[in-house]
Design a protein around this motif. Structure first.
Motif, PDB file in Angstrom:
ATOM      1  N   ASN A 134       4.192   9.474   8.838  1.00  0.00           N
ATOM      2  CA  ASN A 134       3.213   8.552   8.270  1.00  0.00           C
ATOM      3  C   ASN A 134       3.561   7.104   8.559  1.00  0.00           C
ATOM      4  O   ASN A 134       3.841   6.324   7.662  1.00  0.00           O
ATOM      5  CB  ASN A 134       3.096   8.764   6.764  1.00  0.00           C
ATOM      6  CG  ASN A 134       2.500  10.089   6.438  1.00  0.00           C
ATOM      7  OD1 ASN A 134       1.536  10.482   7.059  1.00  0.00           O
ATOM      8  ND2 ASN A 134       3.076  10.787   5.498  1.00  0.00           N
ATOM      9  N   MET A 171       1.904   6.507  -7.038  1.00  0.00           N
ATOM     10  CA  MET A 171       0.858   7.391  -7.576  1.00  0.00           C
ATOM     11  C   MET A 171       1.281   8.856  -7.485  1.00  0.00           C
ATOM     12  O   MET A 171       1.083   9.635  -8.429  1.00  0.00           O
ATOM     13  CB  MET A 171      -0.460   7.157  -6.848  1.00  0.00           C
ATOM     14  CG  MET A 171      -1.111   5.850  -7.193  1.00  0.00           C
ATOM     15  SD  MET A 171      -2.742   5.648  -6.459  1.00  0.00           S
ATOM     16  CE  MET A 171      -2.305   5.091  -4.828  1.00  0.00           C
ATOM     17  N   LEU A 172       1.874   9.240  -6.350  1.00  0.00           N
ATOM     18  CA  LEU A 172       2.352  10.616  -6.214  1.00  0.00           C
ATOM     19  C   LEU A 172       3.497  10.913  -7.181  1.00  0.00           C
ATOM     20  O   LEU A 172       3.602  12.022  -7.711  1.00  0.00           O
ATOM     21  CB  LEU A 172       2.793  10.878  -4.777  1.00  0.00           C
ATOM     22  CG  LEU A 172       1.665  10.987  -3.757  1.00  0.00           C
ATOM     23  CD1 LEU A 172       2.237  11.073  -2.345  1.00  0.00           C
ATOM     24  CD2 LEU A 172       0.795  12.184  -4.051  1.00  0.00           C
ATOM     25  N   GLY A 231      -2.187  -0.054   6.738  1.00  0.00           N
ATOM     26  CA  GLY A 231      -1.881   1.135   5.959  1.00  0.00           C
ATOM     27  C   GLY A 231      -2.634   2.369   6.411  1.00  0.00           C
ATOM     28  O   GLY A 231      -2.584   3.405   5.750  1.00  0.00           O
ATOM     29  N   ASP A 232      -3.344   2.284   7.523  1.00  0.00           N
ATOM     30  CA  ASP A 232      -4.062   3.435   8.076  1.00  0.00           C
ATOM     31  C   ASP A 232      -3.075   4.254   8.903  1.00  0.00           C
ATOM     32  O   ASP A 232      -2.758   3.911  10.032  1.00  0.00           O
ATOM     33  CB  ASP A 232      -5.224   2.951   8.937  1.00  0.00           C
ATOM     34  CG  ASP A 232      -6.016   4.089   9.549  1.00  0.00           C
ATOM     35  OD1 ASP A 232      -5.829   5.249   9.114  1.00  0.00           O
ATOM     36  OD2 ASP A 232      -6.818   3.833  10.458  1.00  0.00           O
ATOM     37  N   LEU A 258       0.822  -1.209   0.000  1.00  0.00           N
ATOM     38  CA  LEU A 258       0.000   0.000   0.000  1.00  0.00           C
ATOM     39  C   LEU A 258       0.856   1.260   0.000  1.00  0.00           C
ATOM     40  O   LEU A 258       0.582   2.212  -0.735  1.00  0.00           O
ATOM     41  CB  LEU A 258      -0.917   0.004   1.219  1.00  0.00           C
ATOM     42  CG  LEU A 258      -2.060  -0.997   1.199  1.00  0.00           C
ATOM     43  CD1 LEU A 258      -2.754  -1.033   2.534  1.00  0.00           C
ATOM     44  CD2 LEU A 258      -3.021  -0.682   0.094  1.00  0.00           C
ATOM     45  N   LYS A 259       1.889   1.254   0.825  1.00  0.00           N
ATOM     46  CA  LYS A 259       2.751   2.435   0.926  1.00  0.00           C
ATOM     47  C   LYS A 259       3.467   2.712  -0.397  1.00  0.00           C
ATOM     48  O   LYS A 259       3.488   3.843  -0.889  1.00  0.00           O
ATOM     49  CB  LYS A 259       3.775   2.220   2.037  1.00  0.00           C
ATOM     50  CG  LYS A 259       4.710   3.364   2.230  1.00  0.00           C
ATOM     51  CD  LYS A 259       5.624   3.053   3.388  1.00  0.00           C
ATOM     52  CE  LYS A 259       6.692   4.080   3.534  1.00  0.00           C
ATOM     53  NZ  LYS A 259       7.622   3.721   4.596  1.00  0.00           N
ATOM     54  N   HIS A 260       4.046   1.684  -1.005  1.00  0.00           N
ATOM     55  CA  HIS A 260       4.753   1.891  -2.264  1.00  0.00           C
ATOM     56  C   HIS A 260       3.796   2.243  -3.389  1.00  0.00           C
ATOM     57  O   HIS A 260       4.150   3.007  -4.295  1.00  0.00           O
ATOM     58  CB  HIS A 260       5.576   0.655  -2.613  1.00  0.00           C
ATOM     59  CG  HIS A 260       6.774   0.493  -1.732  1.00  0.00           C
ATOM     60  ND1 HIS A 260       6.842  -0.471  -0.766  1.00  0.00           N
ATOM     61  CD2 HIS A 260       7.920   1.185  -1.661  1.00  0.00           C
ATOM     62  CE1 HIS A 260       7.996  -0.374  -0.135  1.00  0.00           C
ATOM     63  NE2 HIS A 260       8.670   0.627  -0.652  1.00  0.00           N
ATOM     64  N   GLY A 261       2.578   1.730  -3.341  1.00  0.00           N
ATOM     65  CA  GLY A 261       1.579   2.121  -4.332  1.00  0.00           C
ATOM     66  C   GLY A 261       1.218   3.587  -4.222  1.00  0.00           C
ATOM     67  O   GLY A 261       1.075   4.287  -5.224  1.00  0.00           O
ATOM     68  N   ARG A 262       1.088   4.072  -2.995  1.00  0.00           N
ATOM     69  CA  ARG A 262       0.775   5.489  -2.790  1.00  0.00           C
ATOM     70  C   ARG A 262       1.923   6.380  -3.252  1.00  0.00           C
ATOM     71  O   ARG A 262       1.700   7.419  -3.884  1.00  0.00           O
ATOM     72  CB  ARG A 262       0.470   5.742  -1.318  1.00  0.00           C
ATOM     73  CG  ARG A 262      -0.821   5.099  -0.873  1.00  0.00           C
ATOM     74  CD  ARG A 262      -0.979   5.129   0.624  1.00  0.00           C
ATOM     75  NE  ARG A 262      -2.209   4.463   1.028  1.00  0.00           N
ATOM     76  CZ  ARG A 262      -2.477   4.107   2.256  1.00  0.00           C
ATOM     77  NH1 ARG A 262      -1.617   4.366   3.230  1.00  0.00           N
ATOM     78  NH2 ARG A 262      -3.603   3.501   2.545  1.00  0.00           N
ATOM     79  N   VAL A 263       3.144   5.979  -2.955  1.00  0.00           N
ATOM     80  CA  VAL A 263       4.308   6.754  -3.402  1.00  0.00           C
ATOM     81  C   VAL A 263       4.382   6.759  -4.928  1.00  0.00           C
ATOM     82  O   VAL A 263       4.675   7.793  -5.541  1.00  0.00           O
ATOM     83  CB  VAL A 263       5.604   6.192  -2.778  1.00  0.00           C
ATOM     84  CG1 VAL A 263       6.826   6.803  -3.421  1.00  0.00           C
ATOM     85  CG2 VAL A 263       5.615   6.430  -1.283  1.00  0.00           C
TER      86      VAL A 263
END
Length: 167
Positions: free
Chosen positions: A133, A78-79, A148-149, A71-76
């Motif tokens: 985070n 996307m950014l 991932g919250d 989840l964390k790497h997916g969010r990074v």
């Protein structure tokens, strides 16, 4: 010969849309019960996709750790895409109009002292974002609702007030 090939192509394409007669069966590789096959993201036809067998033993702590990293790497990622598209569109900060976009920006930033300061600011921001985070067990707050919250009581957009169906 062309007519026979066209006939086989027609029959083959029609067979592709015919209903399957073996709906309840699957191959032996997919039929095997896998650990975490009922988790979010486990979908047909693969089910729980774990080609390296990292969590085949059913280790919940390892699964949660890998899910959190995913989840964390997916969010990074996307950014990063948003940042790349923004600079590719020509949007620049004042004073950085001549910096190229993409990976060519790093050598360009290393050429000037202002560019090196920008790189230090980027590193400082990433460090602070990494520290802020993460799941802070030491804070007096409710536990994370899901893997991932990272709200930690600081970012609250009313998620906890919604019912489970809306979430």
């Amino acid at each position: 010969m062309k007519i026979i090939a066209a006939l086989f192509a027609t029959v083959g394409s029609a067979a592709a849309f015919a209903p399957s007669s073996n709906e309840g069966r699957s191959s032996s590789a997919l039929a095997a019960e896998k650990a975490f096959s009922d988790e979010l993201g486990a979908m047909t036809p693969l089910g729980m996709f774990d080609p390296l067998g990292l969590v085949s033993d059913g280790n919940q702590a390892l699964f949660d750790s890998l899910r959190e990293r995913e989840l964390k790497h997916g969010r990074v990622a996307m950014l990063a895409v948003v940042g790349y598209l923004t600079t590719a569109a020509g949007v620049r900060f004042p004073g950085a109009e001549n910096i190229p976009d993409g990976l060519k920006s790093f050598p360009a930033l290393m050429e000037t002292s202002d560019g090196i300061n920008v790189l230090f600011q980027m590193a400082a921001f990433m460090t602070v974002a990494e520290i802020v985070n993460r799941d802070a067990d030491w804070l007096d707050k409710e536990p994370a609702e899901f893997i991932g919250d990272y709200r930690n009581g600081a970012l609250d957009f009313g998620w906890h007030k919604l019912d489970d169906k809306t979430k």
